[in-house]
Design an enzyme around this catalytic site. Structure first.
Site, PDB file in Angstrom:
ATOM      1  CE  LYS A  66      41.497  56.824  28.545  1.00  0.00           C
ATOM      2  NZ  LYS A  66      42.541  55.809  28.468  1.00  0.00           N
ATOM      3  CG  ASP A 117      45.643  51.523  27.528  1.00  0.00           C
ATOM      4  OD1 ASP A 117      45.218  51.464  26.359  1.00  0.00           O
ATOM      5  OD2 ASP A 117      44.926  51.855  28.491  1.00  0.00           O
TER       6      ASP A 117
HETATM    7  C1  BGC Z   1      40.825  54.917  24.759  1.00  0.00           C
HETATM    8  C2  BGC Z   1      41.682  53.755  24.365  1.00  0.00           C
HETATM    9  C3  BGC Z   1      42.293  53.114  25.608  1.00  0.00           C
HETATM   10  C4  BGC Z   1      41.193  52.779  26.595  1.00  0.00           C
HETATM   11  C5  BGC Z   1      41.733  52.148  27.866  1.00  0.00           C
HETATM   12  C6  BGC Z   1      39.815  54.524  25.821  1.00  0.00           C
HETATM   13  O1  BGC Z   1      39.104  55.637  26.252  1.00  0.00           O
HETATM   14  O2  BGC Z   1      40.121  55.418  23.639  1.00  0.00           O
HETATM   15  O3  BGC Z   1      42.704  54.167  23.487  1.00  0.00           O
HETATM   16  O4  BGC Z   1      42.975  51.958  25.222  1.00  0.00           O
HETATM   17  O5  BGC Z   1      40.486  53.947  26.931  1.00  0.00           O
HETATM   18  O6  BGC Z   1      42.621  52.976  28.519  1.00  0.00           O
END
Ligand code: BGC
Length: 460
Positions: free
Chosen positions: A191, A227
């Site tokens: 992200k 989360d």
């Molecule tokens: C992460 C996860 C997370 C999800 C939603 C992903 O990029 O790898 O760990 O739960 O985003 O936030």
């Protein structure tokens, strides 16, 4: 034949065709002349996934879930299936005062939560949001954790809590190999984060070190969760049948309660454990190649983590706006939009924000919003362009919703098979900005498109 008649005939034909292919989403076709529509369709067709294709995707994910749970196969698995050591959902008798930290997107949240069992599960909360500037997302881990510790310190000061050592729940929304509830190794950033010196390290230790560097307050025991797990737990607090947590936000992911005997790398035969699937990584081994479009490839190649989190890049808020932007650029360059002209803003990565998709899909004000957004992007649009842009947004968000629905079907089927039950009511706790903000765009059912796609997931 007038444009109106041509449109309505065409929209009927198209929706019949979609019905046969399993795609029953209602797309915004009004206001687009037939010849333009058939040209536009050529660009959008690769994004339309039939029910048969979704079923295939679901079968592939099913195999990947099993691979991720295996003792010897999990190292190579694209879907990591991380044990969380959470063995039960809440039963509603929990109480106490806690701090909570939430890091997962461009904001960081600190909360003071008081769970008062005697007062019918009243959960009192105070909170503070601190933004994480872009430079910090790409800076050093030390800078990031110092910033978090500072934000927490300011919050404790404002709540007059600096003298107490409260237990802390840390929602850290990135893939972590959980060693214990307070020891969690970051596998990789996702992200848009890529702070140095954190991958491969224990995130709880980095947080504690940053707090100790300040020396003006301390925290008690730390429990770290993803989360998805936090979402499942808070949903489970009120509804005992909640066994799945799903996020469709900046990123996407889901967790669910798995039988421990199937989690081959954890000792034990009895009971269940929550598994953080990290389904965002689905397809990283090439298993989704047939459904990736040229636009998905560009989004991947220009991201800060090429080749990684393939499924997430087709679904989540970090990427949807960019897919739409790339499509609009291509259609403008091919003279199908904006009289063949682009603009500096449209040519700039990241300038078409994912929130625009929701705004443009608003049932009543969508077209007006589209016009405002296109003007703000410096584009020379006409009314047909605005309708085409709306159709593009609808197609991209429908694909995202349908892929989530297929993946969710895989998980709920797995829970059902694990229990040996044909019919099992499982509640899914869902959160995330994309899911929350997406409007009521399904004219037929008058339901949010994510909700309706997900409710239809039993078809898969
Ligand atoms: C992460 C996860 C997370 C999800 C939603 C992903 O990029 O790898 O760990 O739960 O985003 O936030």
């Amino acid at each position: 034949m007038s444009n109106m008649e041509a449109n309505s005939n065409n929209s009927i034909q198209i929706s019949k065709k979609r019905k046969m292919s399993g795609d029953t989403s209602t797309l915004h076709l009004d206001g687009i002349p037939l010849d333009t529509l058939s040209e536009v369709e050529k660009y959008l067709e690769p994004f339309r996934l039939s029910l048969e294709k979704l079923k295939e995707v679901s079968v592939r994910l099913k195999k990947d879930l099993i691979r991720g749970l295996g003792k010897h196969s999990h190292h190579r698995a694209a879907v990591k299936m991380l044990p969380t050591f959470v063995r039960a959902t809440p039963d509603g008798t929990e109480k106490g005062d806690y701090l909570a930290l939430d890091l997962g997107g461009t904001n960081f949240r600190v909360l003071y939560v008081r769970v008062v069992e005697e007062q019918q599960k009243v959960v009192k909360m105070d909170s503070k949001i601190c933004s994480i500037p872009q430079e910090m997302m790409l800076g050093t881990g030390e800078q990031l954790f110092d910033h978090i510790a500072q934000c927490l310190g300011e919050f404790l000061e404002s709540q007059d809590l600096k003298g107490q050592t409260l237990p802390l729940g840390f929602t850290f929304s990135f893939p972590c190999e959980q060693k214990e509830i307070d020891k969690s190794i970051l596998i990789r950033w996702t992200k848009g984060f890529s702070c140095s010196g954190v991958e491969g390290q224990d995130v709880v230790k980095l947080l504690k070190e940053a707090i100790h560097r300040r020396g003006d307050y301390d925290i008690g025991s730390v429990a770290m969760v993803n989360d998805t797990v936090g979402t499942m737990m808070s949903c489970g607090y009120r509804d005992q049948s909640c066994e799945i947590g799903m996020i469709i936000g900046t990123g996407t992911n889901a967790c669910y309660m798995e039988e421990i005997k199937n989690v081959k790398r954890v000792e034990g035969e009895d009971g269940r454990m929550c598994i953080n699937t990290e389904w965002g990584g689905f397809g990283d081994d090439g298993s989704l190649k047939d459904i990736l479009t040229e636009f998905d490839e560009v989004v991947d190649q220009t991201s800060i983590n090429p080749g990684v989190h393939t499924f997430e890049k087709m679904i989540s808020g970090m990427y949807l706006g960019e897919i739409v932007r790339l499509l609009l650029v291509k259609m403008a360059e091919d003279k199908l939009l904006f009289k063949g002209e682009t603009s500096e803003a449209l040519l700039t990565p990241g300038q078409f924000e994912t929130k625009y998709i929701s705004e443009i899909e608003e049932p009543d004000s969508g077209l007006e919003n589209a016009q405002k957004i296109l003007t703000a992007l410096g584009l020379n649009w006409d009314p047909v362009d605005a309708c085409v842009v709306r159709l593009v947004c609808d197609t991209i968000s429908s694909r995202s919703a349908r892929l989530c629905a297929a993946a969710l079907a895989t998980i709920s089927n797995r829970i059902r098979v694990n229990r040996g039950l044909d019919h099992l009511k499982t509640t899914v706790g869902v959160d995330g900005t994309v899911y929350r903000k997406h409007p009521n765009s399904d004219k037929l059912s008058r339901k949010r498109s994510y909700v309706s796609a997900i409710q239809k997931h039993r078809e898969v």
